[in-house]
Write an enzyme that holds these catalytic residues in place. Structure first.
Site, short mmCIF file in Angstrom:
data_model
loop_
_atom_site.label_atom_id
_atom_site.label_comp_id
_atom_site.label_asym_id
_atom_site.label_seq_id
_atom_site.Cartn_x
_atom_site.Cartn_y
_atom_site.Cartn_z
N LYS A 159 0.72 3.24 1.10
CA LYS A 159 0.49 2.24 2.14
C LYS A 159 1.79 1.60 2.59
O LYS A 159 2.02 1.40 3.77
CB LYS A 159 -0.47 1.17 1.61
CG LYS A 159 -0.79 0.07 2.64
CD LYS A 159 -1.73 -0.97 2.05
CE LYS A 159 -2.08 -2.04 3.08
NZ LYS A 159 -2.96 -3.08 2.52
N GLN A 160 2.64 1.24 1.63
CA GLN A 160 3.87 0.52 1.93
C GLN A 160 4.91 0.86 0.87
O GLN A 160 4.59 1.31 -0.22
CB GLN A 160 3.60 -0.98 1.95
CG GLN A 160 3.17 -1.54 0.60
CD GLN A 160 2.28 -2.74 0.71
OE1 GLN A 160 1.13 -2.64 1.11
NE2 GLN A 160 2.80 -3.91 0.35
N TRP A 171 2.42 -12.30 -2.80
CA TRP A 171 3.70 -11.99 -3.41
C TRP A 171 4.82 -11.85 -2.38
O TRP A 171 6.00 -11.98 -2.72
CB TRP A 171 3.60 -10.69 -4.20
CG TRP A 171 3.42 -9.46 -3.33
CD1 TRP A 171 2.32 -9.11 -2.60
CD2 TRP A 171 4.39 -8.44 -3.09
NE1 TRP A 171 2.53 -7.94 -1.94
CE2 TRP A 171 3.79 -7.49 -2.21
CE3 TRP A 171 5.69 -8.21 -3.52
CZ2 TRP A 171 4.46 -6.35 -1.77
CZ3 TRP A 171 6.35 -7.08 -3.09
CH2 TRP A 171 5.74 -6.16 -2.22
N ASP A 172 4.46 -11.57 -1.12
CA ASP A 172 5.51 -11.37 -0.13
C ASP A 172 6.30 -12.64 0.13
O ASP A 172 7.42 -12.58 0.64
CB ASP A 172 4.93 -10.80 1.18
CG ASP A 172 3.64 -11.46 1.60
OD1 ASP A 172 2.61 -11.18 0.97
OD2 ASP A 172 3.68 -12.23 2.56
N GLU A 218 -0.67 -0.55 -2.30
CA GLU A 218 -2.07 -0.84 -2.56
C GLU A 218 -2.97 0.38 -2.36
O GLU A 218 -4.19 0.27 -2.50
CB GLU A 218 -2.53 -1.99 -1.67
CG GLU A 218 -1.80 -3.29 -1.99
CD GLU A 218 -2.05 -4.37 -0.95
OE1 GLU A 218 -2.93 -4.17 -0.09
OE2 GLU A 218 -1.37 -5.41 -1.01
#
Length: 791
Positions: free
Chosen positions: A593-594, A361-362, A488
């Site tokens: 996580k992000q 997806w990035d 995630e």
């Protein structure tokens, strides 16, 4: 870490002085060249020593089984792994029968230069053999942006101190050995001898090898041709076998004399074309390259990049490292997609085998926004690739008992390859990421043909998925449950804010686009009732709110979880968590996580108040450990927006130096293309304050104390807009072929920009609404001093 004085900071190039075998694999990624179709790692010309050999063709892969201890309905059955194809980079050198090998003899000088304006990798070596014979080697290589199938190398050897008998061996090598990989799930699965020979041939100085991958059946061809020159006559001979071909050049050089070889290597692959067709394809590419010649290829490369930089460059005053890093990042982003031409843009580009060569997806959420603003044709091609796989996405949705299209979390060809469904299939936000990227490209370019033929089907089928996945609760809101957002470390959650807001945009854009193209929408069986349902769902999407802390919530109930023990993790060197803690434990805690909600505040920022952004940013900063390279740039962008400009600079530096400083300790497997794109996003969307909400281009620029000026260029509706920012004001100018006016916004105030007429506007002061936020113990942004993982 590759942060010492061997890599001086220079504005338009990355230079390595000397050679460190311990960081050879990392430098091979840094010096990788690609055009989006072919990728070659920065391995030494002579092949040995190497850290990780690599030559890649976009979407050329092998199939491998995905084992499960216990199978489940809908689990992907096979994975796809990028193949290290035939290596055409190798030119071995023997000096008086002594192999040129930097591990032996005396290395008097070694220098490599990645020239970001020329698009070449240049190398200069002076070496004394164990017998004392000194030679000087100069080589330059490129992967052509203008001749898509072509790699070219110019290689020269000069005798220095006494007559030398030299032999050059130019090779094509298939099925070369690669080192074993670690247990890190971010590292690719190693493949042994993945290519089976179909045909090999040689004539004069030209040779070719044709192979196919055993399981996928994909077929590829590599062919090489040579032009020899210099000061002496050379004896030549070509020999070929099934897995290797060699053209040999022999000569005797007196001191000061040179032998020069130009090597052209052509690549092609297909899932359908015959062996003769592939043979003719690469032969034609070689003929075209020979006609252009080495100097012609170099000139074409420079011209291509000059046009790119004219509409894409970012000029940073006050931080030389950041200046180098953002241009390095832009160069790699361009390399990843420039000539992909309806193929994927993998997470590592074509610079290494990390993540098995998969696209995620990035691509749509980080890379394509940059390409849309700087190289829109490359962005279109990436989205056309998604469109070309829509039949597979429709099938996947049926497998999941849903309507519409469900695009894969990770893939090369278009099939889902994510074996761990909580962090794969459940991350359905990828469908909105793709749809919104397509809508954004239309907003930026005004390309009606692309909107009708590509964006419309993507928007319609993903909107159908969201309508199928969601439901209206008793509270009257549209809920989407059981999904995984960008974070995630939080899986299978209800009402993830990022997912819901992106789904709402997906639904709205789909309805708007279908109304603009009623005949084409009717061909997709879109009905007025369906459009109405999409608009209703978009308007009613649930956005969780934490009433206790008075902030938006990442997902429903997230803030009620127990907080992770960050102090204990830092004390025990427990980062990244995915390599030190079970997901069962991670999922039950407040640990991120992000950037997730913070990412929503960037791309969907018009859905939040300034107060909500500031308070939520402060809260979630304390939970975000940045175990993903995707996080820092987003935190930089939102930190700048809420007034924490120095913190933004810390995060921006981390994103920009992700690979140049090997901050994640896995640059050996390829560069992090999305993080490199994030350097541009951090500068342009962070300090430039650029947003495109609802198709309105706006800016809210502000600089931190350590930057004195920032200038960048973007492409908007056929115009090149230049924005020059200093501490007190921002200047705007435009170049437009059509000469039309541009309606823009500066810090909330509309203004009109005419081609050739500059507008300068004051920058208002800002006072942060919260103190500088804290980060989890051991995870404050500090890219220069962050220590390597002890493993």
């Amino acid at each position: 870490m590759i942060t010492d004085s061997r890599f001086p900071v220079e504005a338009w190039q990355v230079r390595e002085l000397g050679l460190d075998l311990a960081t050879l694999a990392q430098s091979e990624s840094i010096f990788a060249l690609s055009n989006g179709h072919i990728g070659i790692r920065g391995n030494l010309d002579e092949g040995d020593p190497s850290g990780l050999p690599g030559t890649y063709l976009n979407s050329f892969y092998e199939v491998r089984p995905l084992p499960y201890a216990e199978a489940g309905y809908g689990y992907p059955e096979s994975g796809q792994t990028v193949v290290n194809v035939t290596n055409g980079k190798i030119i071995r050198l023997l000096v008086d029968d002594e192999p040129f090998d930097l591990r032996y003899g005396t290395l008097r000088h070694h220098e490599r230069i990645l020239d970001l304006r020329a698009g070449t990798l240049h190398r200069v070596v002076e070496w004394a053999s164990p017998a004392g014979q000194v030679v000087r080697v100069r080589s330059t290589r490129l992967v052509s942006f203008t001749q898509r199938a072509m790699v070219a190398i110019h290689y020269e050897v000069e005798a220095v101190n006494s007559p030398a008998r030299v032999v050059l061996q130019s090779e094509l090598v298939a099925n070369e050995e690669v080192p074993g990989q670690s247990g890190d799930p971010r590292v690719a699965a190693a493949l042994k001898r993945p290519l089976e020979a179909d045909e090999h041939s040689a004539h004069d100085n030209r040779c070719s090898l044709i192979h196919h991958a055993r399981a996928s059946g994909l077929r590829m061809a590599a062919a090489a041709d040579h032009i020899v020159g210099g000061d002496v006559e050379a004896d030549t001979h070509t020999y070929v076998e099934a897995d290797w071909a060699r053209t040999t050049f022999g000569a005797v050089l007196n001191p000061g004399e040179r032998i020069a070889v130009t090597k052209f290597v052509a690549y092609g692959w297909s899932s359908q074309r015959s062996i003769p067709a592939l043979r003719d394809q690469v032969d034609a590419a070689l003929s075209a390259a020979r006609h252009t010649g080495w100097h012609g290829l170099v000139a074409e490369q420079k011209a291509y990049l000059a046009e790119f930089w004219d509409g894409a460059d970012v000029d940073v005053e006050g931080d030389d490292s950041l200046q180098q890093a953002v241009r390095f990042g832009l160069f790699h982003v361009l390399q990843a997609g420039a000539r992909a031409e309806q193929r994927a843009i993998p997470a590592k580009g074509l610079t290494g085998p990390g993540y098995d060569g998969h696209a995620f997806w990035d691509t749509e959420s980080y890379v394509l926004p940059v390409l849309t603003a700087t190289a829109p044709n490359a962005a279109k091609d990436a989205l056309r690739w998604r469109h070309s796989t829509i039949d597979l996405a429709l099938q996947r949705a049926r497998t999941l008992n849903q309507r519409g299209a469900a695009f894969p979390w990770r893939t090369i060809r278009g099939q889902e390859c994510g074996a761990y469904w909580p962090a794969g299939t459940a991350a359905v936000h990828i469908n909105a990421d793709i749809a919104v990227a397509a809508a954004r490209l239309v907003q930026w370019t005004g390309d009606e043909e692309f909107e009708r033929d590509c964006a419309l089907p993507l928007l319609v089928e993903t909107a159908r998925l969201w309508e199928s996945l969601g439901y209206f609760g008793q509270d009257g809101q549209f809920h989407i449950d059981g999904v995984t957002g960008p974070d995630e470390y939080s899986a299978i959650v209800d009402d993830n804010t990022y997912t819901n807001l992106m789904a709402a945009r997906n639904l709205s854009y789909a309805a708007d686009t279908a109304e603009r193209w009623p005949k084409n929408a009717a061909a997709l069986t879109v009905s007025p009732q369906e459009l109405s349902r999409w608009r209703t769902a978009a308007a009613a999407v649930a956005i969780p709110y934490d009433q206790i802390h008075q902030i938006p919530e990442q997902d429903r109930g997230f803030n009620r979880h127990e907080r992770w023990d960050f102090a204990a993790t830092a004390e025990n060197d427990g980062y990244p968590l995915l390599l030190h803690a079970p997901y069962f434990e991670i999922y039950r805690h407040q640990v991120i996580k992000q950037a997730d909600l913070i990412l929503a505040m960037h791309w969907c920022g018009d859905s939040f108040s300034a107060q909500d952004k500031a308070e939520a940013f402060a809260y979630y900063e304390e939970l975000t450990v940045r175990d993903s390279s995707l996080s820092a740039c987003t935190q930089a962008i939102v930190a700048a927006e809420v007034g924490h400009l120095d913190l933004a600079h810390d995060y921006l530096t981390e994103a920009a130096l992700m690979d140049l400083h090997d901050l994640e300790h896995n640059t050996r497997d390829g560069v992090h293309v999305a993080s490199l794109a994030g350097a541009w996003l951090g500068l342009v969307c962070g300090y430039g304050g650029m947003r495109d909400h609802c198709g309105q281009l706006s800016f809210a620029p502000r600089l931190p104390e350590n930057l004195s000026r920032l200038t960048f260029c973007i492409r908007w509706h056929g115009s090149k807009i230049r924005v020059a920012i200093d501490r007190n004001s921002a200047g705007y100018t435009a170049q437009s072929e059509g000469g039309g006016q541009l309606d823009l916004v500066h810090h909330g105030q509309p203004f009109t920009l005419y081609p050739g007429r500059a507008v300068t506007l004051d920058i208002p002061p800002i006072t942060p609404l919260t103190p500088r936020p804290r980060q989890p113990q051991g995870r404050a942004p500090n890219p220069v001093s962050r220590q390597p993982d002890p493993r």
